[in-house]
Design an enzyme around this catalytic site. Structure first.
Site, PDB file in Angstrom:
ATOM      1  N   GLY A  28       1.503   5.429   3.278  1.00  0.00           N
ATOM      2  CA  GLY A  28       1.564   4.794   1.966  1.00  0.00           C
ATOM      3  C   GLY A  28       1.947   3.321   1.960  1.00  0.00           C
ATOM      4  O   GLY A  28       2.097   2.738   0.903  1.00  0.00           O
TER       5      GLY A  28
ATOM      6  N   GLY B 274       0.058   0.937   3.151  1.00  0.00           N
ATOM      7  CA  GLY B 274      -1.140   0.118   2.995  1.00  0.00           C
ATOM      8  C   GLY B 274      -1.839  -0.239   4.299  1.00  0.00           C
ATOM      9  O   GLY B 274      -2.471  -1.298   4.390  1.00  0.00           O
ATOM     10  N   LYS B 275      -1.747   0.640   5.290  1.00  0.00           N
ATOM     11  CA  LYS B 275      -2.414   0.384   6.578  1.00  0.00           C
ATOM     12  C   LYS B 275      -3.919   0.219   6.402  1.00  0.00           C
ATOM     13  O   LYS B 275      -4.519  -0.708   6.933  1.00  0.00           O
ATOM     14  CB  LYS B 275      -2.191   1.556   7.555  1.00  0.00           C
ATOM     15  CG  LYS B 275      -0.772   1.758   7.991  1.00  0.00           C
ATOM     16  CD  LYS B 275      -0.691   2.838   9.044  1.00  0.00           C
ATOM     17  CE  LYS B 275      -0.984   4.226   8.525  1.00  0.00           C
ATOM     18  NZ  LYS B 275       0.057   4.761   7.646  1.00  0.00           N
TER      19      LYS B 275
ATOM     20  N   SER C 149      -5.710  -0.468   3.652  1.00  0.00           N
ATOM     21  CA  SER C 149      -6.082  -1.657   2.882  1.00  0.00           C
ATOM     22  C   SER C 149      -5.966  -2.911   3.728  1.00  0.00           C
ATOM     23  O   SER C 149      -6.867  -3.757   3.737  1.00  0.00           O
ATOM     24  CB  SER C 149      -5.169  -1.808   1.669  1.00  0.00           C
ATOM     25  OG  SER C 149      -5.105  -0.608   0.963  1.00  0.00           O
TER      26      SER C 149
ATOM     27  N   ASP D   2      -7.242   8.687  11.354  1.00  0.00           N
ATOM     28  CA  ASP D   2      -6.272   9.388  10.530  1.00  0.00           C
ATOM     29  C   ASP D   2      -6.932  10.592   9.863  1.00  0.00           C
ATOM     30  O   ASP D   2      -7.925  10.440   9.160  1.00  0.00           O
ATOM     31  CB  ASP D   2      -5.763   8.407   9.466  1.00  0.00           C
ATOM     32  CG  ASP D   2      -4.619   8.966   8.660  1.00  0.00           C
ATOM     33  OD1 ASP D   2      -4.422  10.201   8.678  1.00  0.00           O
ATOM     34  OD2 ASP D   2      -3.924   8.178   8.012  1.00  0.00           O
TER      35      ASP D   2
ATOM     36  N   THR E  76      -5.440   6.254  -4.466  1.00  0.00           N
ATOM     37  CA  THR E  76      -5.385   6.921  -3.174  1.00  0.00           C
ATOM     38  C   THR E  76      -4.358   8.051  -3.134  1.00  0.00           C
ATOM     39  O   THR E  76      -4.680   9.162  -2.732  1.00  0.00           O
ATOM     40  CB  THR E  76      -5.130   5.881  -2.070  1.00  0.00           C
ATOM     41  OG1 THR E  76      -6.164   4.909  -2.151  1.00  0.00           O
ATOM     42  CG2 THR E  76      -5.144   6.522  -0.709  1.00  0.00           C
TER      43      THR E  76
END
Lengths: 582, 127
Positions: free
Chosen positions: A18, A20-21, A23, A45, A501
């Site tokens: 959560g 933001g990897k 994005s 992932d 998301t």
């Protein structure tokens, strides 16, 4: 630049769920492609939302991204990879061995371990074999959540050490049989990772204490693996001029405090700061804004949302309290606040006079810290993998080693160092915790999605096994799955944030639960800016954009749901946790 | 010196430590085989999920497999099947291998094991 400016061929993004990897890796990939480079983005992932961020359906081969010349992406689907791996192992023996033998081989290659190995296998092909990605100047990995990533990366070295040190020969190396042949490829993969000329690892974090602590743990673990070319990407930092808005002020203050207390190891890394965006990060335009904050338009004076907000958490707790006992599970992706919510619910139930046991399996959790002081009727415990493994080892040695000679005993001790032992030990602890729900409330915050599903999956497999053999199985394990499926005994709360998301991911989690025969009791939407009362323009714009997701959860996804506002005071201590009910 | 071969059912590993409960039969068997190897016996162990080629290459083993999975584990001495469906105790192995006993005898009962009930249950989170 608001995104990592790195010129190595490989870039890895890692961090707590959560943060933001995906994005950030997409924004970085897009920025590189827009300078004329050929760029591939890869997700390994299992809970990837790369498709959503880039707005295109991806497969297992590089797919060009419409509107972004030079940018390609692919998704490694661990399930499909596991299927291929299984076929590679089993197919040569079809026709040579009887059907029953083939079937039992296939069963053996259907577990979580196989899936993990298969995913790593695919990942290694891309990283360890230069020919696989030769057309690309940059390959960007949007890696799995931290723990999972690290396991993928450390398994080969852990296992090769294990092979070297194993005294007995035939040992518990499990599906390693198919892996040993690939040692060279895995060694090349780890070498690539550790080469600062070729690889940058970007630690992604929010300006929050828990996320920074996780990033520091990753940094230290990577350093142990010889991976030292690191970069820190702080994402979602709110930095605005003076404000008299309580929420915006609190958000900035908490961010600043978390950053000021940043561990020294992290503070020494080259760092980029990506601002909090008024809108989400789906689509190419949003990704461009992420890289170039100058493109962001000042929020206009939008009308207030007319969204009808769901009820408070206290209403949900009222319903939960009626049963007087049973298991309450808060489930969701990492970073949505499962631990905090579990602690708040446990405190609220205890305050009503019910005996409550709060237990966490999340290694990043600090539940005891969150409670602050002791609350009457409440006991807090942690399922600590290290302690569970030690206890399990001692138990096994006491039980099984009595009749063994010194060599036999040495071999057993060696085998208990295998990677499986932790999984088993933690699983047993989970079953024990659930068992406590017979005469009290047991509140569990489960570990991130994938692991949760594994636990349930394991429960199912064990249940089948137990039904058939009725062997020497602890009663708690025998009862586990029927209890998880019994709506009068177990109540699952799906936790999500009011953003695209997280809601989609929680929706997938709910579908997985339903496949396992478990119907969630309700949903909790956490950290809502819309419900917070903020008047700050940027935060208000983010709040207004929550409305469709809140209504989707309330109207379509949940039987019942509660909305928890973003809090200006951090929910620490029992009084802090009470705020979540208000 | 004689040659001992064990053909195991499909399992994650042959040591018995990675199930919900440790399988004491497998733990004991593993220790017995290690001891035999130290006495100079050639010991080879094959797991159906990991060394299927050994099963496919041995006609006698294949014949047993065709009779049913419950025939596993198989114990072979110099290529001859001497036990099916259970692991032999250390005493029994000593006798079949014509060794002179020198270690304290273990339990004399061969335990039945079920196919797939060995070390890692499928989907157990282990393998």
């Amino acid at each position: 630049m608001a995104i990592p400016d790195s010129h190595t061929r490989h870039l890895f993004f890692t961090g707590k769920g959560g943060v933001g990897k995906t994005s950030l890796s997409c924004a970085t990939g897009l920025a590189l492609a827009e300078t004329g480079k050929q760029v591939l983005i890869v997700s390994t992932d299992p809970a990837s939302n790369l498709d959503e961020v880039l707005g295109v359906t991806l497969g297992q081969t590089p797919t060009p991204i419409p509107g972004a010349p030079g940018l390609f992406a692919l998704n490694i689907d661990p399930e499909a990879a596991a299927h291929d791996y299984r076929e590679r192992m089993v197919a040569p023996y079809r026709g040579l061995l009887p059907a029953a033998a083939i079937l039992s081989m296939e069963e053996q290659f259907s577990g979580a371990c196989t899936m993990e190995i298969a995913a790593f296998d695919e990942f290694s092909k891309l990283l360890g074999d230069p020919a696989a990605t030769t057309q690309f100047e940059h390959v960007i990995f949007d890696t799995a959540p931290t723990g999972h990533t690290l396991r993928l990366l450390t398994l080969p070295s852990a296992w090769s050490e294990f092979i070297d040190s194993s005294t007995g020969g035939a040992s518990c190396l499990g599906p390693l049989a198919g892996l040993e042949k690939q040692q060279a490829l895995y060694a090349a993969t780890v070498a690539q990772l550790a080469d600062p000329a070729r690889t940058t690892v970007v630690l992604v974090s929010r300006p929050e204490t828990a996320a920074l602590r996780e990033a520091e743990r990753t940094r230290a673990e990577l350093a142990d693996l010889g991976v030292s070319h690191l970069h820190l990407a702080l994402n979602g930092v709110l930095a605005v001029a003076e404000t008299d808005d309580t929420i915006a002020g609190a958000m900035m203050r908490r961010g600043a405090e978390a950053l000021a207390a940043m561990p020294a190891g992290l503070a020494a890394l080259p760092t980029t700061v990506t601002p909090l965006l008024p809108l989400g990060t789906l689509g190419l335009d949003a990704l461009r804004q992420m890289a170039n904050p100058a493109l962001i338009q000042a929020p206009g004076d939008e009308p207030d949302s007319d969204c009808i907000l769901p009820g408070k958490l206290s209403g949900l707790v009222e319903e939960l309290a009626q049963a007087g006992r049973g298991v309450i599970l808060t489930m969701g992706k990492g970073g949505v606040g499962k631990t905090t919510l579990a602690a708040a619910i446990a405190v609220a139930l205890a305050r009503r006079g019910h005996p409550v046991r709060l237990s966490t399996t999340d290694p990043a959790a600090h539940v005891a810290e969150a409670i602050g002081e002791s609350v009457a009727n409440l006991t807090v415990s942690r399922i600590d993998p290290a302690a569970e493994v030690a206890a399990y080892r001692a138990e096994v040695l006491a039980k099984a080693a009595a009749n063994l000679d010194p060599n036999g005993r040495a071999m057993l001790e060696e085998d208990l160092r295998s990677p499986c032992t932790e999984e088993i030990a933690v699983f047993r602890a989970f079953a024990r915790a659930v068992d406590g729900g017979q005469d009290a409330f047991v509140v569990l915050d489960t570990a991130p999605t994938g692991h949760t599903i594994l636990l349930l999956d394991a429960a199912e497999a064990y249940h089948r096994e137990v039904s058939r053999t009725q062997g020497d199985m602890p009663e708690a394990v025998r009862q586990l799955l029927p209890r998880l499926r019994d709506p009068a005994f177990t109540r699952v709360l799906v936790v999500a944030l009011p953003e695209a998301t997280p809601v989609h991911e929680a929706e997938r989690l709910q579908a997985d639960l339903r496949r396992a025969g478990i119907e969630p009791f309700g949903w909790v939407i956490n950290q809502s800016l819309l419900a917070s009362g903020t008047r700050h323009p940027l935060l208000r714009q983010r709040g207004v954009s929550e409305a469709p997701f809140i209504r989707q959860v309330a109207d379509q996804l949940s039987q019942r749901c509660a909305l928890v506002p973003w809090l200006s005071e951090p929910p620490v201590g029992s009084d802090g946790l009470d705020q979540l009910m208000q | 010196m004689k040659k001992l071969e064990i053909f195991d059912p499909a399992m994650c590993c042959s040591t018995g430590v990675c199930g919900v409960e440790v399988d004491p039969v497998l733990v004991q068997c593993n220790a017995d085989l290690l001891w035999l190897a130290e006495q100079g016996v050639t010991v080879n162990r094959y797991n159906l999920s990991q060394q299927p080629q050994a099963f496919a290459a041995n006609p006698a083993v294949l014949k047993e497999l065709e009779a049913g999975m419950e025939r596993l584990p198989l114990t072979l001495i110099d290529g001859q099947i001497v036990a099916t469906g259970a692991y032999l105790s250390r005493d029994q192995l000593i006798e079949k291998l014509d060794l002179i006993p020198s270690a304290p005898p273990a339990s004399a009962n061969p335990f039945r094991v079920q196919t797939n009930s060995g070390c890692c249950k499928p989907g157990s989170g282990c393998c």
